[in-house]
Motif scaffolding. Structure first.
Motif, mmCIF file in Angstrom:
data_model
loop_
_atom_site.group_PDB
_atom_site.id
_atom_site.type_symbol
_atom_site.label_atom_id
_atom_site.label_comp_id
_atom_site.label_asym_id
_atom_site.label_seq_id
_atom_site.Cartn_x
_atom_site.Cartn_y
_atom_site.Cartn_z
ATOM 1 N N GLN A 177 17.228 -1.008 9.367
ATOM 2 C CA GLN A 177 17.138 -2.441 9.660
ATOM 3 C C GLN A 177 17.995 -3.252 8.690
ATOM 4 O O GLN A 177 18.690 -4.184 9.092
ATOM 5 N N ALA A 225 13.563 -2.134 -3.314
ATOM 6 C CA ALA A 225 13.341 -3.064 -2.199
ATOM 7 C C ALA A 225 12.896 -4.422 -2.730
ATOM 8 O O ALA A 225 13.420 -5.463 -2.314
ATOM 9 N N TRP A 251 10.944 4.708 5.135
ATOM 10 C CA TRP A 251 12.128 4.181 4.463
ATOM 11 C C TRP A 251 13.368 4.283 5.334
ATOM 12 O O TRP A 251 14.253 3.432 5.247
ATOM 13 N N THR A 284 15.084 -6.557 -0.161
ATOM 14 C CA THR A 284 14.375 -7.573 0.619
ATOM 15 C C THR A 284 14.962 -8.966 0.399
ATOM 16 O O THR A 284 15.198 -9.676 1.382
ATOM 17 N N ASP A 316 13.569 3.663 8.503
ATOM 18 C CA ASP A 316 13.546 2.468 9.345
ATOM 19 C C ASP A 316 13.919 1.218 8.552
ATOM 20 O O ASP A 316 14.650 0.358 9.042
ATOM 21 N N VAL A 317 13.408 1.116 7.345
ATOM 22 C CA VAL A 317 13.710 -0.035 6.488
ATOM 23 C C VAL A 317 15.209 -0.091 6.199
ATOM 24 O O VAL A 317 15.850 -1.143 6.339
ATOM 25 N N VAL A 372 14.478 -7.890 5.015
ATOM 26 C CA VAL A 372 13.729 -6.757 5.573
ATOM 27 C C VAL A 372 12.709 -6.287 4.537
ATOM 28 O O VAL A 372 13.065 -5.936 3.423
ATOM 29 N N GLU A 373 11.438 -6.318 4.918
ATOM 30 C CA GLU A 373 10.379 -5.886 4.008
ATOM 31 C C GLU A 373 9.838 -4.534 4.444
ATOM 32 O O GLU A 373 9.509 -4.343 5.608
ATOM 33 N N PRO A 374 9.732 -3.610 3.497
ATOM 34 C CA PRO A 374 9.171 -2.300 3.855
ATOM 35 C C PRO A 374 7.684 -2.420 4.183
ATOM 36 O O PRO A 374 6.980 -3.215 3.579
#
Length: 61
Positions: A54, A29, A48, A34, A50-51, A39-41
């Motif tokens: 996104q 990431a 993960w 990122t 969801d990350v 998108v930042e975790p």
């Protein structure tokens, strides 16, 4: 393609990275996900899915 001793075929070759999964995902990431998607975790909560969801939405847009 390469073949492993147990007969598995790997399209990317052999990866020798013995870091814990959370550390490995965070590294990926930080290095490319990122910067590429923005998108930042969230800090170490293991969300993960969801990350990645996104990030996929950003890349598809």
């Amino acid at each position: 393609m390469s073949h492993t001793d147990d007969g598995l075929t790997l399209s990317c070759g052999t990866v020798l990275d013995y870091r814990p999964t959370e550390q490995l995902l965070q590294s990926h990431a930080d290095l490319w996900l990122t910067p590429l998607t923005g998108v930042e975790p969230p800090a170490r909560n293991g969300a993960w899915f969801d990350v990645l969801d996104q990030a996929c939405q950003v890349l598809n847009a």
